[in-house]
Every structure is written in structure tokens, then in C-alpha cells.
Design a protein around this motif. Sequence first.
Motif, short mmCIF file in Angstrom:
data_model
loop_
_atom_site.label_atom_id
_atom_site.label_comp_id
_atom_site.label_asym_id
_atom_site.label_seq_id
_atom_site.Cartn_x
_atom_site.Cartn_y
_atom_site.Cartn_z
N ILE A 1 0.82 -1.22 0.00
CA ILE A 1 0.00 0.00 0.00
C ILE A 1 0.85 1.26 0.00
N ILE B 1 2.15 1.94 -3.42
CA ILE B 1 1.07 2.39 -4.31
C ILE B 1 0.79 3.88 -4.09
N ARG B 2 0.79 4.31 -2.82
CA ARG B 2 0.57 5.73 -2.53
C ARG B 2 1.64 6.60 -3.17
N SER C 1 -5.49 11.04 -3.35
CA SER C 1 -6.27 9.79 -3.37
C SER C 1 -6.06 8.99 -2.09
N GLN C 2 -7.13 8.32 -1.65
CA GLN C 2 -7.05 7.46 -0.46
C GLN C 2 -6.91 6.00 -0.89
N VAL C 3 -5.92 5.33 -0.32
CA VAL C 3 -5.68 3.91 -0.63
C VAL C 3 -5.87 3.10 0.64
N SER C 4 -6.71 2.10 0.59
CA SER C 4 -6.95 1.26 1.77
C SER C 4 -7.20 -0.18 1.34
N ILE D 1 -7.35 -3.88 -2.85
CA ILE D 1 -7.35 -2.51 -2.34
C ILE D 1 -8.46 -1.72 -3.02
N ILE E 1 -9.11 2.38 -4.18
CA ILE E 1 -8.52 3.71 -4.34
C ILE E 1 -9.67 4.70 -4.56
#
Length: 324
Positions: free
Chosen positions: A62, A65-66, A78-81, A89, A91
Motif C-alpha cells: 500500500i 502504491i501511494r 487519493s485514499q488507498v486502503s 485494495i 482507491i
Amino acid sequence: MEIFKQNKIFNFVHWSKYGLIVSTLLTIISLYLFFGVGFNLGIDFAGGSTAQIQYNKKEVPISEIRKLLAVDERFKNSQVSRFGADNEIVIKIPFRNDLKSNEIDATLHQLLLSSGDFTIRKLDVVGPKVGDELRKSAIISLVLAIIAMMAYVSFRYEWRFALASIIALLHDVIITSASVIIFHIDLNLEVIAALLTLLGYSINDTIIIFDRIREKMLEGKKMNIGEVLNEAISSTLPRTILTSLTMFFVVLTLYLFGGQIIIGFSLPLLIGVIFGTYSSMFVAPKVAIILGFSIEKYYAKEVEKTKKQEEKKRMRQLYESGRV
């Protein structure tokens, strides 16, 4: 199934004063969360895009990716979880005028190429105008539902009961909504659906108890309001417990096994069921007492109404038989 003995009367009125204090404190905390912290608007209301991505490897990097997304200015916030499984994941990409919806798929593949093999399983895009319309529609739905329920209870019972039931409903909605902020759930259509479901469940629970209170008052026995409430709530307690537990375990199953995709519906409703049951027994009846409800006046009013109905029926019978 008999959980409680039918002749056992619990002193709900005594304990409801403590329940009202707890409810007041929770409501104040909830209002602070609303105006001090605020909701995290989901894509449905704020506009933007949501991409659900599944990687072929077991675990997703993660943090990497951020960093890869931050290279492109359009994906910077953008929010990545993680989304359920370790290799999935989600996005959440805020709306930008310079990011076209038909470019998102190709751009994500290009930016995340070095992070591993992946598949974009789902891509949702909501424009800001649509999000604003959805937000207004959600607010209107909640307001109309509350007004309709207040009108029904006012017609069926008495204005103090109606006001007490609406205060209990608002109490449930406010505390449940605050849980959305506490658990960092995005405010979206799933949350609104949970709140509307809660309104129906909570008012039904309250009406069952109010029906029993009404029956007790119309018996004409010399009882004060506290005795009537305690006896009415105690007599409906087995039904309330069984209904609440059934609802609770169904929603708990959705929360445990439904996955991340419906957590916006299952978790708020799970909390709402608890407070909806609690408010029906400890908030709504106590508020009716505080508003000055009088058994004597209500009984006299109902007796007068019954007399008028009987007189009207008698006159109709005389008219039909030709004696009037």
C-alpha cells in the motif's frame, strides 16, 4: 418462548432517568463530532471515482502504491486502503476537472505498472453535480420519513407521545450517525439506507410499547403514569428482546461476512439496533412524562370520543329503521 415471567414488573421509570442522562451526554458528544470533526463524504456525495483493484500476489504494498499515485498531480490526494482480502485494495480519487472518467483506467494501469500484476475489478465514477443531487435527495428522504412518522403517531396517539417518539428517533439517528465518524466510514448511500432502515425499526419498536401503554390507560384502573409505563414496558419486554436479538444477529452476520463493500450499511445499523431498542424503553416513555402527559385527561378524552361514536352509531340505526 418465555424469557421473563409475565407477572414480573421492572422499574423502567426509575432507571430511565439515568438512561436520559446517558443519552443527553451521548447526543452532545455526537453533535460535537458533527460540527467539530465532520463527516468524510464518500464518492456518492462528494463526487469522484472509486477503483477496486485485485493483485495476483498475496499481499499489496500500500505504501508503494501511494507513492506511485503521488507522482501524478491528479491522484495526489487519493485514499488507498485495504479492501477485505490482503490482495485487494480500493482507491478513492477526488473529483478533478482535468481528470476525465474515460482516462482513469488507462492512467491507473500506467502509474501502478511497477507494483505488480493487477486487475481493476470495479470502477465507479460520480460527478459533483450528481453527488450534490444525491446528497439533497438523501436529506429530503430522512426529513420526509421523520415527518410521516410523526404525523402517524400524532393521529394514533397524542401529541406528547408523537413528540416523545420523534425525540427518540432523532436520538437514535444522531448517535448512529456519530458512529460513522468514529469508525471512519465514508458517508454514502449505504449509510443513508441504514439510517432509513433504523427509522422504520425504531418507530415500530416504540409503537408496540405505546400500544401497550394505551391499552393499560384505557383499562380505567387507578394507576399513576409511572406504574402504567412500568407494567406496559415489562409486558412487552419478551417481544422486544426477541425482535431486537433477531435483528441484531441478522445485521451482525452481514457485518462479519458481508465484506467491506456493505460495511457502510451493516455497522451503523448494528449500532442503531442497540440504541433503537434502548430508546424505546428508556427514552421515549420518559420524555412523554417530562412533557406533562396526564392519564386522567387522556382517559376522559377517549371516553368522550367513545360516547360520541356510540351516539353516532345509535342515530344511524334509528335512521335506518325509519324512527328518525
